[in-house]
Design an enzyme around this catalytic site. Structure first.
Site, PDB file in Angstrom:
ATOM      1  N   ARG A 182       0.998  -1.097   0.007  1.00  0.00           N
ATOM      2  CA  ARG A 182      -0.034  -0.031   0.036  1.00  0.00           C
ATOM      3  C   ARG A 182       0.897   1.298   0.045  1.00  0.00           C
ATOM      4  O   ARG A 182       0.490   2.354  -0.564  1.00  0.00           O
ATOM      5  CB  ARG A 182      -0.940  -0.024   1.320  1.00  0.00           C
ATOM      6  CG  ARG A 182      -1.909  -0.957   1.233  1.00  0.00           C
ATOM      7  CD  ARG A 182      -2.786  -0.941   2.383  1.00  0.00           C
ATOM      8  NE  ARG A 182      -3.342   0.273   3.007  1.00  0.00           N
ATOM      9  CZ  ARG A 182      -4.399   0.723   2.888  1.00  0.00           C
ATOM     10  NH1 ARG A 182      -5.254  -0.024   2.107  1.00  0.00           N
ATOM     11  NH2 ARG A 182      -4.736   1.749   3.108  1.00  0.00           N
ATOM     12  N   ARG A 186       9.924   6.100  -2.921  1.00  0.00           N
ATOM     13  CA  ARG A 186      10.028   7.181  -3.789  1.00  0.00           C
ATOM     14  C   ARG A 186      11.486   7.544  -3.664  1.00  0.00           C
ATOM     15  O   ARG A 186      12.005   7.913  -2.505  1.00  0.00           O
ATOM     16  CB  ARG A 186       9.207   8.438  -3.867  1.00  0.00           C
ATOM     17  CG  ARG A 186       7.837   8.237  -3.928  1.00  0.00           C
ATOM     18  CD  ARG A 186       7.169   9.202  -4.111  1.00  0.00           C
ATOM     19  NE  ARG A 186       5.715   9.086  -4.164  1.00  0.00           N
ATOM     20  CZ  ARG A 186       4.717   9.410  -3.091  1.00  0.00           C
ATOM     21  NH1 ARG A 186       5.192  10.092  -2.176  1.00  0.00           N
ATOM     22  NH2 ARG A 186       3.575   9.347  -3.177  1.00  0.00           N
ATOM     23  N   ARG A 258      -9.365  -6.003  13.610  1.00  0.00           N
ATOM     24  CA  ARG A 258      -8.751  -5.090  14.607  1.00  0.00           C
ATOM     25  C   ARG A 258      -9.697  -3.946  14.620  1.00  0.00           C
ATOM     26  O   ARG A 258     -10.324  -3.551  13.793  1.00  0.00           O
ATOM     27  CB  ARG A 258      -7.387  -4.333  13.788  1.00  0.00           C
ATOM     28  CG  ARG A 258      -6.257  -5.370  13.539  1.00  0.00           C
ATOM     29  CD  ARG A 258      -5.838  -6.216  14.803  1.00  0.00           C
ATOM     30  NE  ARG A 258      -5.032  -5.293  15.670  1.00  0.00           N
ATOM     31  CZ  ARG A 258      -4.496  -5.732  16.837  1.00  0.00           C
ATOM     32  NH1 ARG A 258      -4.715  -6.991  17.408  1.00  0.00           N
ATOM     33  NH2 ARG A 258      -3.561  -4.950  17.849  1.00  0.00           N
ATOM     34  N   ARG A 288      -0.592   6.296  16.115  1.00  0.00           N
ATOM     35  CA  ARG A 288      -0.597   7.580  15.495  1.00  0.00           C
ATOM     36  C   ARG A 288      -1.427   8.585  16.331  1.00  0.00           C
ATOM     37  O   ARG A 288      -2.177   8.154  16.824  1.00  0.00           O
ATOM     38  CB  ARG A 288      -0.774   7.474  13.980  1.00  0.00           C
ATOM     39  CG  ARG A 288      -2.237   6.837  13.590  1.00  0.00           C
ATOM     40  CD  ARG A 288      -2.540   6.579  12.071  1.00  0.00           C
ATOM     41  NE  ARG A 288      -3.791   6.040  11.770  1.00  0.00           N
ATOM     42  CZ  ARG A 288      -4.153   5.545  10.775  1.00  0.00           C
ATOM     43  NH1 ARG A 288      -3.513   5.718   9.823  1.00  0.00           N
ATOM     44  NH2 ARG A 288      -5.413   4.968  10.812  1.00  0.00           N
ATOM     45  N   GLU A 309      -4.242   7.297  18.632  1.00  0.00           N
ATOM     46  CA  GLU A 309      -4.995   5.963  17.988  1.00  0.00           C
ATOM     47  C   GLU A 309      -4.314   4.732  18.558  1.00  0.00           C
ATOM     48  O   GLU A 309      -3.015   4.712  18.604  1.00  0.00           O
ATOM     49  CB  GLU A 309      -5.110   6.176  16.615  1.00  0.00           C
ATOM     50  CG  GLU A 309      -5.500   4.975  15.775  1.00  0.00           C
ATOM     51  CD  GLU A 309      -5.832   5.361  14.488  1.00  0.00           C
ATOM     52  OE1 GLU A 309      -6.029   6.541  13.847  1.00  0.00           O
ATOM     53  OE2 GLU A 309      -5.440   4.277  13.604  1.00  0.00           O
ATOM     54  N   TYR A 357      -9.566  -5.650   2.985  1.00  0.00           N
ATOM     55  CA  TYR A 357      -9.107  -4.342   3.437  1.00  0.00           C
ATOM     56  C   TYR A 357      -9.241  -3.189   2.223  1.00  0.00           C
ATOM     57  O   TYR A 357      -8.304  -3.283   1.460  1.00  0.00           O
ATOM     58  CB  TYR A 357      -7.508  -4.613   3.867  1.00  0.00           C
ATOM     59  CG  TYR A 357      -6.810  -3.332   4.424  1.00  0.00           C
ATOM     60  CD1 TYR A 357      -7.292  -2.225   4.584  1.00  0.00           C
ATOM     61  CD2 TYR A 357      -5.400  -3.552   4.808  1.00  0.00           C
ATOM     62  CE1 TYR A 357      -6.642  -1.204   5.206  1.00  0.00           C
ATOM     63  CE2 TYR A 357      -4.497  -2.527   5.282  1.00  0.00           C
ATOM     64  CZ  TYR A 357      -5.295  -1.156   5.506  1.00  0.00           C
ATOM     65  OH  TYR A 357      -4.586  -0.488   5.952  1.00  0.00           O
ATOM     66  N   ASP A 359     -10.234   0.420   0.541  1.00  0.00           N
ATOM     67  CA  ASP A 359     -10.201   1.814   0.555  1.00  0.00           C
ATOM     68  C   ASP A 359     -11.431   2.183   0.109  1.00  0.00           C
ATOM     69  O   ASP A 359     -12.306   1.472  -0.665  1.00  0.00           O
ATOM     70  CB  ASP A 359      -9.119   2.523  -0.138  1.00  0.00           C
ATOM     71  CG  ASP A 359      -7.605   2.390   0.327  1.00  0.00           C
ATOM     72  OD1 ASP A 359      -7.733   2.080   1.653  1.00  0.00           O
ATOM     73  OD2 ASP A 359      -6.864   2.327  -0.077  1.00  0.00           O
TER      74      ASP A 359
HETATM   75  N1  UDP Z   1       2.950   1.144   7.940  1.00  0.00           N
HETATM   76  C1  UDP Z   1       4.041   1.059   8.975  1.00  0.00           C
HETATM   77  N2  UDP Z   1       4.491   2.347   9.245  1.00  0.00           N
HETATM   78  C2  UDP Z   1       4.131   3.343   8.865  1.00  0.00           C
HETATM   79  C3  UDP Z   1       2.892   3.608   8.169  1.00  0.00           C
HETATM   80  C4  UDP Z   1       2.334   2.098   7.770  1.00  0.00           C
HETATM   81  O1  UDP Z   1       4.637   0.133   9.207  1.00  0.00           O
HETATM   82  O2  UDP Z   1       4.600   4.548   9.261  1.00  0.00           O
HETATM   83  C5  UDP Z   1       2.405  -0.127   7.644  1.00  0.00           C
HETATM   84  C6  UDP Z   1       1.328  -0.775   8.586  1.00  0.00           C
HETATM   85  O3  UDP Z   1       1.745  -1.962   8.845  1.00  0.00           O
HETATM   86  C7  UDP Z   1       0.131  -0.389   8.334  1.00  0.00           C
HETATM   87  C8  UDP Z   1       0.536  -0.384   6.531  1.00  0.00           C
HETATM   88  O4  UDP Z   1       1.535  -0.027   6.475  1.00  0.00           O
HETATM   89  O5  UDP Z   1      -0.864  -1.023   8.646  1.00  0.00           O
HETATM   90  C9  UDP Z   1      -0.487   0.173   5.733  1.00  0.00           C
HETATM   91  O6  UDP Z   1      -0.620   1.851   6.052  1.00  0.00           O
HETATM   92  P1  UDP Z   1      -1.697   2.758   5.805  1.00  0.00           P
HETATM   93  O7  UDP Z   1      -1.197   4.088   6.186  1.00  0.00           O
HETATM   94  O8  UDP Z   1      -2.248   2.358   4.356  1.00  0.00           O
HETATM   95  O9  UDP Z   1      -2.673   2.286   6.999  1.00  0.00           O
HETATM   96  P2  UDP Z   1      -4.220   2.901   6.982  1.00  0.00           P
HETATM   97  O10 UDP Z   1      -4.402   4.322   7.108  1.00  0.00           O
HETATM   98  O11 UDP Z   1      -5.194   2.159   6.283  1.00  0.00           O
HETATM   99  O12 UDP Z   1      -4.514   2.514   8.551  1.00  0.00           O
END
Ligand code: UDP
Length: 393
Positions: A182, A186, A258, A288, A309, A357, A359
């Site tokens: 996901r 870059r 979850r 986060r 969160e 999962y 979006d």
């Molecule tokens: N992830 C991570 N570190 C980060 C951000 C994301 O390890 O700083 C991993 C984590 O396993 C997460 C996945 O990447 O569940 C997808 O992140 P995304 O931001 O897409 O998750 P969402 O916003 O859907 O919770």
């Protein structure tokens, strides 16, 4: 003169839709516009599912169930949602804390240079990361293998391992590689979180968008109403966007999700200068911090609402967020899909209905497809299938 069968086909049908999130709202709208009668049953006291937004007393628009940023590659979806409200231009930016230091996220040139204390050009950074990546992994199966193959041990441990363990509650060795896919990697300073060409946030939040979808003379919405499965037989067909295991009374056990807990705080001014800061270290208990007013940069507020969160396993009375989909859940899902395919008169869709999962934009894209297939099936006199997208695929 048309035949009786043709008259019957052309006659309006009565549909039930369970769940008033994007999936349910799109299907309801499409079928109502095709001339049918639709009743939408929503167990919560509001529409929009986990995309629900609400204005806090401070004036800040809050994403009640956590951050939702609309981004899509599908022109059809982008055109569709904008029929129901104004989307303001928005680029999502995330920072990631490792120790005491904040980095740009997703991984880009800025993160690489800040983390390794270097001043690489894009080409140098790419060559450097390639040198650290584990090239012996050719076909990454797990999240960990994907991370090690992509960026190597140091970056993987710092930014992915701890966050992922907190978010999913299991060792990243057990998680599928697709979760990490996901996130972009870059070798430029581009720090936009998503790559999609169409990105935005609704000017007045997501809830009015969903309300506008449901605002049609052919649609009746029943909030705070659980729809018992037995009553679905009163309709010509039902669309179920609730949890698939709940439909079958959990007869093959509960599919694991979850859930999230939010610890809100109202502060003066600006807390973190950015909508989302990830806390990657395993010893910080939350994953986060979201600062909601940054989702609406066109608004001005003196106060700020932040959410810390926390992720944990979803209990029976909690709100499901993320389908776990490990080996055991996949085996259970096979059983539920089998039961669903043996049903008549019910179509399963959405994140909960297909246990994937998804979006928001994919949910809407699939719901439009479901509505297309439903309309085609009705006019051809065929039954509407249990699934339009294979949940096991
Ligand atoms: N992830 C991570 N570190 C980060 C951000 C994301 O390890 O700083 C991993 C984590 O396993 C997460 C996945 O990447 O569940 C997808 O992140 P995304 O931001 O897409 O998750 P969402 O916003 O859907 O919770």
């Amino acid at each position: 003169m048309s035949s009786r069968a043709e008259q019957k086909r052309a006659a309006p049908l009565r549909f039930a839709v369970v769940g008033a999130g994007f999936s349910g709202a799109v299907v309801a709208r499409e079928l109502a516009e095709a001339g049918h009668q639709v009743e939408v049953f929503e167990s919560r006291d509001h529409v929009a599912g986990n995309c629900h937004t609400r204005r806090h007393e401070s004036g800040v628009m809050v994403h009640v169930y956590g951050p939702h940023i609309f981004h899509t590659q599908h022109e059809r979806v982008w055109d569709y949602v904008r029929r129901f409200g104004t989307f303001k231009p928005y680029r999502h930016r995330v920072r990631a804390m490792v120790g005491e230091k904040a980095y740009q996220m997703p991984m880009n040139l800025g993160l690489i240079n800040a983390f390794f204390g270097t001043n690489f050009t894009p080409q140098e950074a790419e060559a450097f990361v390639a040198g650290r990546a584990d090239a012996s992994i050719t076909d990454p199966k797990s999240f960990e293998e994907q991370g090690l193959r992509l960026v190597g041990r140091e970056l993987y441990e710092a930014f992915f391992a701890g966050y992922t363990r907190k978010q999913w509650g299991v060792d990243p060795k057990e998680l599928p590689a697709s979760i990490l896919a996901r996130l972009p990697l870059r070798f430029t300073e581009d720090d936009s979180y998503f790559n999609h060409p169409y990105q935005g946030i609704p000017e007045h939040g997501y809830t009015p968008i969903v309300e506008a979808m449901l605002d049609h003379p052919g649609i009746t919405v029943r909030l705070s109403t659980r729809m018992p499965r037995a009553r679905l037989a009163e309709f010509d067909h039902a669309f179920w966007s609730g949890p698939i295991d709940a439909y079958f009374n959990f007869e093959h056990g509960r599919l694991a999700y979850r859930t999230l807990d939010f610890e809100p705080e109202v502060v003066d001014g600006d807390y973190q200068g950015c909508p989302v800061v990830n806390y990657c270290d395993a010893d910080v208990p939350f994953t986060r911090i979201t600062e909601h007013k940054h989702f609406a940069p066109w608004e001005r507020h003196d106060k700020s609402v932040i959410y810390r969160e926390y992720s944990r396993l979803c209990g029976e009375t909690d709100t499901p967020y993320y389908p776990v989909r490990l080996v055991q859940e996949k085996a259970q899902l096979v059983e539920y899909v089998r039961l669903a395919r043996d049903q008549h008169g019910v179509t399963f869709l959405g994140r909960l209905g297909t246990y994937r999962y998804l979006d928001m934009d994919v949910t809407i894209h699939e719901a439009l497809r479901v509505a297309d297939v439903a309309k085609e099936s009705v006019s051809a006199g065929r039954p509407i299938p249990a699934f339009v997208t294979d949940p096991l695929g």
